[in-house]
Design an enzyme around this catalytic site. Structure first.
Site, PDB file in Angstrom:
ATOM      1  NE  ARG A  61      26.067   2.570  45.688  1.00 54.67           N
ATOM      2  CZ  ARG A  61      26.913   1.541  45.554  1.00 54.67           C
ATOM      3  NH1 ARG A  61      26.726   0.629  44.646  1.00 54.67           N
ATOM      4  NH2 ARG A  61      27.940   1.440  46.355  1.00 54.67           N
TER       5      ARG A  61
ATOM      6  NE  ARG B   4      37.750  -4.543  52.235  1.00 49.84           N
ATOM      7  CZ  ARG B   4      36.604  -4.113  51.747  1.00 49.84           C
ATOM      8  NH1 ARG B   4      35.478  -4.671  52.094  1.00 49.84           N
ATOM      9  NH2 ARG B   4      36.565  -3.097  50.924  1.00 49.84           N
TER      10      ARG B   4
HETATM   11  P1  AMP Z   1      30.406  -0.670  45.133  1.00 47.17           P
HETATM   12  O1  AMP Z   1      31.487  -1.603  44.725  1.00 47.17           O
HETATM   13  O2  AMP Z   1      29.022  -1.210  44.827  1.00 47.17           O
HETATM   14  O3  AMP Z   1      30.514  -0.232  46.563  1.00 47.17           O
HETATM   15  O4  AMP Z   1      30.561   0.641  44.247  1.00 47.17           O
HETATM   16  C1  AMP Z   1      31.747   1.412  44.254  1.00 47.17           C
HETATM   17  C2  AMP Z   1      31.443   2.808  43.743  1.00 47.17           C
HETATM   18  O5  AMP Z   1      30.961   2.738  42.400  1.00 47.17           O
HETATM   19  C3  AMP Z   1      30.362   3.563  44.500  1.00 47.17           C
HETATM   20  O6  AMP Z   1      30.862   4.188  45.654  1.00 47.17           O
HETATM   21  C4  AMP Z   1      29.902   4.554  43.440  1.00 47.17           C
HETATM   22  O7  AMP Z   1      30.829   5.601  43.263  1.00 47.17           O
HETATM   23  C5  AMP Z   1      29.935   3.711  42.178  1.00 47.17           C
HETATM   24  N1  AMP Z   1      28.655   2.994  41.982  1.00 47.17           N
HETATM   25  C6  AMP Z   1      28.463   1.640  41.998  1.00 47.17           C
HETATM   26  N2  AMP Z   1      27.194   1.336  41.766  1.00 47.17           N
HETATM   27  C7  AMP Z   1      26.534   2.514  41.623  1.00 47.17           C
HETATM   28  C8  AMP Z   1      25.181   2.866  41.394  1.00 47.17           C
HETATM   29  N3  AMP Z   1      24.222   1.927  41.293  1.00 47.17           N
HETATM   30  N4  AMP Z   1      24.876   4.181  41.290  1.00 47.17           N
HETATM   31  C9  AMP Z   1      25.822   5.130  41.387  1.00 47.17           C
HETATM   32  N5  AMP Z   1      27.106   4.877  41.630  1.00 47.17           N
HETATM   33  C10 AMP Z   1      27.481   3.571  41.743  1.00 47.17           C
END
Ligand code: AMP
Length: 190
Positions: A88, A127
């Site tokens: 990310r 949603r």
């Molecule tokens: P997601 O389900 O991928 O939208 O992730 C939910 C939350 O987890 C994000 O908003 C971040 O707070 C954290 N997160 C997930 N993947 C990452 C990543 N690669 N780097 C940093 N934070 C992450």
């Protein structure tokens, strides 16, 4: 097949990753799912990341890199994997390159599921209405806006990074789920 799925929050990465997983017989590695599991379990990692996650920020690069590093070593990743929500940041992308080079494996594709900001906000609102018992704490409109902003600032630069490496392809994520799925399969099979 080793694939990165890129896309803003709410673009449908998780849904499409499940289809790709079935089609290619590979595993889906979602850092978001791993972190949510840690929060749910009340582990020290969970306690450490809970606040930043519910505020829509990113947890530290080192934290997610180390999660992926350990997970990728497992036997079920040998045939390939889909990285959903990782990397990310450019720093994470660089660390992933190092990690994969050390294992002597390469990425095959980086696929963006592209969706406009306005459409994303509408989708999340819908949603929430449909599924009011299962609302993620990072699913309210303000936090979503923050997450989209973070995506634009920190994650969008990865598009150029992977274009330069010749790995990038893009599908229109505003189409029907089934249509998006077909576009993705076409993209991955060429
Ligand atoms: P997601 O389900 O991928 O939208 O992730 C939910 C939350 O987890 C994000 O908003 C971040 O707070 C954290 N997160 C997930 N993947 C990452 C990543 N690669 N780097 C940093 N934070 C992450």
């Amino acid at each position: 097949m080793r694939l990165i799925l890129l896309g803003p929050p709410g673009a449908g990465k998780g849904t499409q990753a499940s289809y790709i997983k079935q089609e290619f017989g590979i595993v889906q590695l979602s850092t978001g799912d791993m972190l949510r599991a840690a929060v749910k379990a009340g582990s020290s990692l969970g306690k450490q990341v809970e606040g930043v996650m519910s505020a829509g920020g990113l947890v530290s690069d080192d934290t997610v890199v180390s999660l992926i590093e350990q997970r990728i070593e497992e036997q079920d990743c040998v045939n390939g994997f889909i990285l959903d929500g990782f990397p990310r940041t450019l720093e994470q992308a660089g660390k992933l390159d190092t990690l994969l080079a050390r294992k002597n494996v390469a990425l095959d594709k980086v696929l963006l599921i592209d969706v406009d900001e306005d459409i994303l906000i509408n989708r999340i609102e819908k949603r929430k209405m449909e599924n009011s018992t299962d609302i993620r704490t990072d699913d309210n409109a303000d936090v979503l806006k923050k997450r989209i902003e973070v995506y634009k600032m920190q994650t969008e630069p990865l598009i150029e990074y992977y274009k330069d490496l010749g790995l990038y392809c893009c599908v229109d994520g505003t189409k029907e789920v089934e249509e998006v799925r077909k576009c993705i399969l076409r993209c991955l099979k060429t």
